[in-house]
Each structure stands twice: as structure tokens, then as C-alpha cells.
Design a protein around this motif. Structure first.
Motif, PDB file in Angstrom:
ATOM      1  N   ASN A 196      10.037  32.876  -7.749  1.00 35.22           N
ATOM      2  CA  ASN A 196      10.814  32.674  -8.967  1.00 35.22           C
ATOM      3  C   ASN A 196      10.904  31.221  -9.421  1.00 35.22           C
ATOM      4  OD1 ASN A 196      11.469  35.363  -9.605  1.00 35.22           O
ATOM      5  ND2 ASN A 196      12.993  35.391  -7.970  1.00 35.22           N
ATOM      6  N   GLU A 197      10.954  30.271  -8.498  1.00 33.42           N
ATOM      7  CA  GLU A 197      11.048  28.862  -8.874  1.00 33.42           C
ATOM      8  C   GLU A 197       9.777  28.415  -9.604  1.00 33.42           C
ATOM      9  OE1 GLU A 197      13.606  26.707  -8.735  1.00 33.42           O
ATOM     10  OE2 GLU A 197      14.769  28.476  -8.153  1.00 33.42           O
ATOM     11  N   LYS A 198       8.621  28.786  -9.045  1.00 34.01           N
ATOM     12  CA  LYS A 198       7.350  28.431  -9.681  1.00 34.01           C
ATOM     13  C   LYS A 198       7.193  29.178 -11.006  1.00 34.01           C
ATOM     14  CE  LYS A 198       4.927  27.272  -5.402  1.00 34.01           C
ATOM     15  NZ  LYS A 198       3.803  27.599  -4.493  1.00 34.01           N
ATOM     16  N   LYS A 225       9.622  30.019 -13.066  1.00 31.56           N
ATOM     17  CA  LYS A 225      10.464  29.354 -14.065  1.00 31.56           C
ATOM     18  C   LYS A 225       9.813  28.068 -14.573  1.00 31.56           C
ATOM     19  CE  LYS A 225      14.875  31.126 -12.327  1.00 31.56           C
ATOM     20  NZ  LYS A 225      16.140  30.757 -11.640  1.00 31.56           N
TER      21      LYS A 225
END
Length: 470
Positions: free
Chosen positions: A435-437, A439
Motif C-alpha cells: 500500500n505504501e508504494k 500510494k
């Protein structure tokens, strides 16, 4: 033909397809190969005759018009004069309908020089013109800065191309990145708000990128000598016409890519060569000059042989695109490969065929062959983005996420500012739960713009998929 396009051709085509469903169905097989961008170009109503691009047609017209004008000046009492002025007016009408702002501005620039040459004595003209040009250039800059003159969007696009191109120059400033390689290196430095292009829209900048400082110097020497010869021999009225023809063509090359289009570039060589052939020079050949001459002949023969092999390779590759049977396609591509083993497009197309066969049969040998051909294409052209994309998709499909991620990242290394590519890797990370990548790349894509209608359609599909995941 340009006049026909403007007043009848476009409208007939539109009405025929929209009002006659049977005709639309009859040509449906052909129409499906036309991209939305091409259809959009037709709807603009800008004429292009047989030159495909309106600006290229404009270059053809503004190059011919000075010569037609001077033929009229010389032969105004004869049928030649009448016919030349008729063609001149026809060219002017077509130039207006191309809606090429660059072409129209260069037309006015050239003919205001011709006007000054007619009203001034030769000595006064040579002294007076540089000051006039400097004064006009200053006025243009002031008018543009004060927003008195309109900001032409196409010019702003070209300025974006030039800024990015100059960054490519820094990679190999002396010898350049190689002929025809601009389109691959440019994408890495393309500005986020800029459009895609296969050419720099400036001949000097593109030569500097592809052939370096050495290539640009040699080209400038060639152009300077050619124009100087015509400038010194303007007593013959037609020489003036040819001089302004060459100047018009050269100036338009500072804002477009006409020199790379044989259909119009041939004018430069047709009209530039006869005068050069008349200038007879006697050389005293010694051993050194003979060795150099023989070396040039050998290199020229080698280049011609290489070009013939490449052209044959491309011919069979294009034949394969028209075939339906996959085995026939592969057979033609094998012939293309035998003609030129460094034609990376051949290996890419082979990869496409093998992956299509794998999709139908799920046989591992087809998958392996497809991957090997994509990798071979990359080894021959490390900037071939479409091969990286295909490999990323294949590895994602078979569940090899580590390899898929590697190739998605390789795509962005070569083209970091393309909206669809950032969305594709964002979708990939969303799919595997990173999810971080996700976003990071999704937010980055929001600040980028689609450059074609085709890309816009693909972007909308991925954004809908991402929205559904919520």
C-alpha cells in the motif's frame, strides 16, 4: 488535393461514415486500425495532402513558393510566368488551410526579405538587413513578454522538447547517442507537462543529440557553404529563388522535423545539387588524398550494403504484420532476422507471436520463446520500453512478482513522467498489497497528464479498477 481535402474530402468522409451505416460496416475492418488520435487529427480539418502531417505539407509549400515567385519575375510575359503565379496562389491557399502557424510566419519572414531586396540596392540591402532582423527580433521578444503577441501552444510544446533534448546532449556531447536514437533517449528527460515526440522539432538540436558536437559542426559547414555559394551568385534570378527556397526549408527545420521526411527533404537536394554540380574545381590528387577518397568510397559501399540489408529486414517484418496465420508470421520474421540480426523490432514481434500462442495453448515452450525474444530485443535496444512492459505483464500473469516488479521499475527508469506507466505500477502494488508504494505512484500519477486519447482511455480503465478496490 489539399484544397479538395479542405472543402470536400473531410466532410464527405465524415458524412459517409456517420449517415451510411452500411458503408461504415463495410470499412469497419479498416477503421479499427485507425487510432483515436488519428481520427482526432482528421476532425481538426487541417489539410495535409499526401504528407500525413499538416506542418510537413506547409514546409513543402513555403519551400516552393519563393522559386515560383522568381520564375514569375523572370518569365512574367510568357506562359511559364502565368503558370508559376497560378501555382503560387494555389500554394498560398493551401498554406493557409494547413493552419501551420510556423509555416505562415516563415512565409511572411522570407517574403519581407525578398521585398527589401527588390527595393534596396545590393550593397544597402546587405548592410541594412542585419539591423532590421535584430530590431524585429527585439520587438518579437518584447511583444511576447508583454503578452501583446499571442502565446502559441505548439511553440510552448516545442520549447519543452528543446529543454528535455539539451539534457540528452549531456549524456554524450561529443559523438551523440546515435542516429535514430533520439526517440528512445528523449523519454527519460521529457518534462511532466510536455508531449511525446519522436523528433526534437529542431534540426540542429536533434543533430546535436544524435551526432554530437562533431556531427553538428560538419552539418553546419555543409549548410553554410551551400547557402554561401548561392548568395554569391544571385545575378541569375533563379539562383535567388533557389537560395530563398533553401533558406525557407532550413528555417522551418528549426521548428519541425522536415529533414527526416523524404517526401519534402528531397526538395533540398534536388534544388541544391544542380548549382553545386556547375561549380567545377580541379584537384591535384596526391597519395594521401587518393587514400582518403578510396576510404570514403569503401565506407559508402559498406553503409549502402548495411542499409539494403536493413530495408529488406523491415520489408519482411512489415509483410508479417499483414498475415493472419501465426506460423506464416514467424516464417517471414525468420527471413527478416536473417537479413538483419540487429533489428530489435523483429525480435519484439516474435515475442508477441509466441506469447499469443502461449495464451491460446498455455504451452511452456511458447512462453519461454516469447520471453527470450523480448530479452533479445532489449539487449539490442536497452531503451525499448514496450519490451519491458510486456515482460512485466507476463511475469505478473504467471505470479513471478519479483521479476514483474523489476521490469515495471525498469520502465519508469526510462520514462519516469508518463501517467499510464505510473498507474500501471501503482495498480501492481495495489494488487500485491504494497500500500505504501501504491500510494506513492498513484499520487505521482495525479500530477501527470495523458498525452494521447489512447492513453487517456487506458488511464480511465486503471483508475476505475483502483476505485473498485476500495
Amino acid at each position: 488535393y489539399g484544397i479538395y481535402q479542405r472543402f470536400w474530402g473531410f466532410e464527405i468522409t465524415r458524412k459517409s461514415l456517420m449517415e451510411n451505416p452500411e458503408l461504415f460496416l463495410h470499412y469497419s475492418e479498416f477503421l479499427k486500425y485507425l487510432s483515436p488520435t488519428f481520427i482526432d487529427r482528421l476532425e481538426s480539418n487541417r489539410i495535409f495532402s499526401t504528407f500525413v502531417y499538416p506542418n510537413i505539407y506547409a514546409s513543402f509549400l513555403i519551400s516552393l513558393m519563393p522559386l515560383l515567385f522568381f520564375i514569375f519575375v523572370k518569365e512574367y510575359k510568357s506562359y511559364y510566368g502565368f503558370f508559376s503565379i497560378f501555382l503560387f496562389i494555389l500554394c498560398l491557399l493551401n498554406l493557409i488551410f494547413t493552419e501551420s502557424m510556423g509555416g505562415i510566419l516563415i512565409f511572411f519572414f522570407i517574403f519581407h526579405l525578398i521585398f527589401l531586396q527588390f527595393i534596396l540596392e545590393e550593397r544597402k540591402f546587405k548592410k541594412f538587413v542585419p539591423y532590421v532582423l535584430i530590431f524585429e527580433f527585439i520587438l518579437l521578444i518584447i511583444g511576447y513578454q508583454l503578452k501583446i503577441l499571442p502565446h502559441i501552444h505548439s511553440l510552448l510544446d516545442r520549447i519543452g522538447y528543446w529543454k528535455a533534448s539539451l539534457k540528452v546532449v549531456l549524456l554524450r556531447p561529443i559523438i551523440g547517442v546515435g542516429p535514430e536514437n533520439f526517440r528512445y533517449y528523449f523519454l527519460k528527460f521529457k518534462l511532466p507537462e510536455g508531449l511525446e515526440t519522436a523528433h526534437a522539432h529542431n534540426l540542429l538540436i536533434e543533430i546535436l543529440v544524435e551526432n554530437g558536437v562533431i556531427g553538428l559542426f560538419l552539418f553546419c559547414v555543409f549548410i553554410f557553404n551551400l547557402l554561401l555559394d548561392f548568395w554569391k551568385n544571385q545575378m541569375e534570378i533563379l539562383n535567388r529563388g533557389i537560395f530563398y527556397l533553401l533558406i525557407s526549408f532550413f528555417l522551418h527545420n528549426l521548428i519541425d522535423f522536415n529533414f527526416y521526411d523524404p517526401s519534402v527533404a528531397i526538395l533540398f537536394f534536388i534544388f541544391g545539387s544542380p548549382f553545386e554540380q556547375k561549380v567545377k574545381k580541379v584537384y591535384s590528387y596526391n597519395l594521401l588524398t587518393k587514400v582518403v577518397l578510396y576510404l570514403i568510397i569503401i565506407i559508402s559501399i559498406g553503409v549502402c550494403f548495411k542499409l539494403i540489408r536493413f530495408e529488406n529486414s523491415e520489408r519482411y517484418r512489415r509483410y508479417s504484420e499483414r498475415e493472419i496465420n501465426l506460423n506464416t508470421k514467424l516464417g517471414l520474421l525468420d527471413i527478416a532476422q536473417n537479413w538483419d540480426k540487429r533489428n530489435f523490432e523483429v525480435f519484439f514481434q516474435k515475442g508477441e507471436i509466441y506469447i499469443s500462442m502461449w495464451s491460446l495453448t498455455r504451452e511452456d515452450n511458447f512462453l519461454k520463446e516469447g520471453i527470450l525474444n523480448y530479452e533479445k530485443a532489449i539487449s539490442l535496444n536497452p531503451y525499448l520500453i514496450k519490451s519491458y512492459r510486456r515482460l512485466a505483464y507476463i511475469y505478473e500473469t504467471i505470479g513471478n512478482y519479483k521479476e514483474a516488479e523489476k521490469y515495471y521499475i525498469e520502465v519508469l527508469k526510462r520514462y519516469p513522467n508518463k501517467k499510464i506507466y505510473n498507474l500501471e505500477i501503482a495498480r501492481y502494488y495495489k494488487k500485491i498489497g504494497e500500500n505504501e508504494k501504491f500510494k506513492f505512484y498513484f499520487e505521482k500519477s495525479k500530477h501527470l497528464q495523458s498525452v494521447t486519447k489512447e492513453e487517456k482511455i487506458m488511464v480511465e480503465e486503471i483508475e476505475k479498477w483502483i476505485e473498485l478496490q476500495k
